[in-house]
Design a protein around this motif. Structure first.
Motif, PDB file in Angstrom:
ATOM      1  N   SER A 237      30.040  28.574  45.061  1.00 43.04           N
ATOM      2  CA  SER A 237      29.903  28.722  43.615  1.00 43.04           C
ATOM      3  C   SER A 237      28.827  29.707  43.195  1.00 43.04           C
ATOM      4  O   SER A 237      28.897  30.274  42.108  1.00 43.04           O
ATOM      5  N   GLU A 268      41.852  25.000  41.973  1.00 44.22           N
ATOM      6  CA  GLU A 268      41.468  25.858  40.854  1.00 44.22           C
ATOM      7  C   GLU A 268      39.961  26.104  40.846  1.00 44.22           C
ATOM      8  O   GLU A 268      39.506  27.203  40.535  1.00 44.22           O
ATOM      9  N   ALA A 269      39.192  25.097  41.226  1.00 48.24           N
ATOM     10  CA  ALA A 269      37.744  25.275  41.317  1.00 48.24           C
ATOM     11  C   ALA A 269      37.400  26.307  42.390  1.00 48.24           C
ATOM     12  O   ALA A 269      36.512  27.154  42.198  1.00 48.24           O
ATOM     13  N   GLN A 272      38.094  29.802  41.075  1.00 47.20           N
ATOM     14  CA  GLN A 272      37.053  30.262  40.162  1.00 47.20           C
ATOM     15  C   GLN A 272      35.815  30.719  40.940  1.00 47.20           C
ATOM     16  O   GLN A 272      35.164  31.704  40.557  1.00 47.20           O
ATOM     17  N   ASP A 273      35.492  30.017  42.030  1.00 47.11           N
ATOM     18  CA  ASP A 273      34.337  30.412  42.853  1.00 47.11           C
ATOM     19  C   ASP A 273      34.554  31.795  43.465  1.00 47.11           C
ATOM     20  O   ASP A 273      33.660  32.642  43.466  1.00 47.11           O
ATOM     21  N   LYS A 275      36.651  34.156  42.526  1.00 50.89           N
ATOM     22  CA  LYS A 275      36.869  35.219  41.539  1.00 50.89           C
ATOM     23  C   LYS A 275      35.614  36.033  41.291  1.00 50.89           C
ATOM     24  O   LYS A 275      35.691  37.206  40.918  1.00 50.89           O
ATOM     25  N   ARG A 276      34.437  35.438  41.508  1.00 52.05           N
ATOM     26  CA  ARG A 276      33.207  36.159  41.180  1.00 52.05           C
ATOM     27  C   ARG A 276      32.972  37.372  42.093  1.00 52.05           C
ATOM     28  O   ARG A 276      32.120  38.216  41.786  1.00 52.05           O
ATOM     29  N   TYR A 305      47.357  33.212  38.802  1.00 51.03           N
ATOM     30  CA  TYR A 305      46.189  34.057  39.079  1.00 51.03           C
ATOM     31  C   TYR A 305      46.531  35.278  39.938  1.00 51.03           C
ATOM     32  O   TYR A 305      45.645  36.076  40.257  1.00 51.03           O
TER      33      TYR A 305
END
Length: 374
Positions: A237, A268-269, A272-273, A275-276, A305
């Motif tokens: 994260s 999904e979490a 999101q991690d 994607k950064r 996505y």
């Protein structure tokens, strides 16, 4: 036995970043490739990557049949593992078999991600006749590449250059090869099976040292295909929580990849991690039915996505990955009622017909009878 201690330079000292694809080039590659959906593939007659590729057990007819089943689902890519021992035994023969395999896959409209190194399962690989499967035990015969004897001694790493250079340079402009996955789960200690901590206590550091060499070897070849690496756990994260190895893999991949067997919210979490990092994404391992990680739950998320998807397993064969991970601790007299991985039985019969029909509908496959495909 203890492992040789290895000092790994800080990330900002890494020269490999100078040769990483730009984000724009990576995005253009992903756009041209389209939505990549497929599986991790080993033929039903092979207990591991050695048995898949050795001359005595390499089976083009079976590969042709099974990749036909994959294509019937709408799969356009597969992820396949190689091994340095095969190169060292007979490099010319190994290249010939890889080329024959690629011709078969290409015939079915399937492009291949090749995995060069793998840290998972048996740390003592040997050529020759491979063991028979342990009754209903998940991946009872899979082997690491390189094994303990090489990984535990960094002085041996340069001996692997010929393997990496020979394979990648031979196929560096081959459009049938989609991407190079340099290292599968390099810090996996196999604590539920072979317990690598009994043999090697600095595995993450050793693997990173080998990975750094492998990246430089491949960058020197400058293949037309991108490179990726395969993180699989831990917290991604933020920079203060991610491990040095995982951050290195994400930061040095042209196309980032990751593994996740969690349910929809967990997946999904993870997305999101990752994607950064600002790169196109591939999930190169997913689909574990008992965890709620199913095609119906996860593939719409990947489609949303634009993430490439490789579930584990196609055919429930000698790897027995339809059995769960805990089969190393829990005895299964018969096959589990709910399969863990895999899609087809060895005769081509779908494990869950509705699942196959869902895949074919989602991936816009022309309607035809499964009997004709099988």
């Amino acid at each position: 036995m203890t492992a040789t201690n290895v000092t790994v330079p800080f990330l900002e000292q890494d020269p490999e970043l100078a040769h990483r694809w730009s984000a724009e080039k990576a995005e253009a590659w992903m756009k041209e490739a389209g939505w990549l959906v497929g599986c991790n593939y080993v033929p039903g007659n092979a207990i591991n990557q050695l048995e898949m590729w050795q001359k005595s057990s390499f089976s083009p007819a079976l590969i042709d049949r099974e990749l036909g089943w994959a294509a019937s689902l709408g799969f356009n890519t597969v992820r396949v593992f190689l091994h340095h021992l095969l190169w060292e035994e007979n490099a010319h023969g190994f290249l010939q078999r890889i080329d024959e395999y690629l011709a078969i896959a290409h015939k079915h409209g399937i492009r291949t991600m090749f995995v060069l190194f793998d840290a998972v399962w048996n740390p003592f690989p040997k050529l020759g006749k491979q063991p028979q499967p342990k009754h209903n035990v998940h991946n009872s015969g899979w082997v690491q590449c390189p094994g303990y004897d090489v990984l535990n001694n960094p002085a041996n790493y340069d001996s692997l250059h010929s393997y990496v250079h020979g394979i990648v340079s031979h196929f560096k402009a081959d459009e049938r090869v989609l991407i190079w996955d340099l290292y599968n789960e390099p810090d996996n200690m196999n604590l539920a099976s072979y317990k690598d901590d009994d043999y090697i206590v600095h595995k993450a550091e050793l693997s990173m040292a080998l990975l750094r060499k492998a990246i430089n070897w491949v960058r020197a070849i400058n293949p037309s295909q991108p490179i990726t690496m395969a993180p699989w756990q831990n917290d991604w994260s933020c920079d203060t929580k991610i491990t040095a190895l995982d951050n290195y893999m994400f930061s040095h991949s042209d196309i980032v990849s990751f593994h996740c067997y969690e349910n929809k919210s967990g997946m999904e979490a993870r997305i999101q991690d990752v994607k950064r990092y600002g790169r196109p994404m591939l999930c190169t391992e997913y689909m574990a039915r008992p965890f709620g990680n199913t095609f119906q739950e996860i593939l719409p998320l990947f489609k949303k996505y634009g993430i490439g998807a490789y579930n584990w397993g196609l055919v429930a064969g000698k790897t027995q990955t339809h059995c769960p991970w805990d089969s190393w601790q829990v005895k299964y007299e018969s096959e589990p009622e709910l399969w863990f991985h895999d899609i087809f039985r060895e005769n081509g019969e779908p494990y869950i017909l509705e699942e196959v029909e869902y895949l074919r509908t989602l991936l816009n496959v022309e309607k035809e009878s499964l009997q004709e495909v099988a």
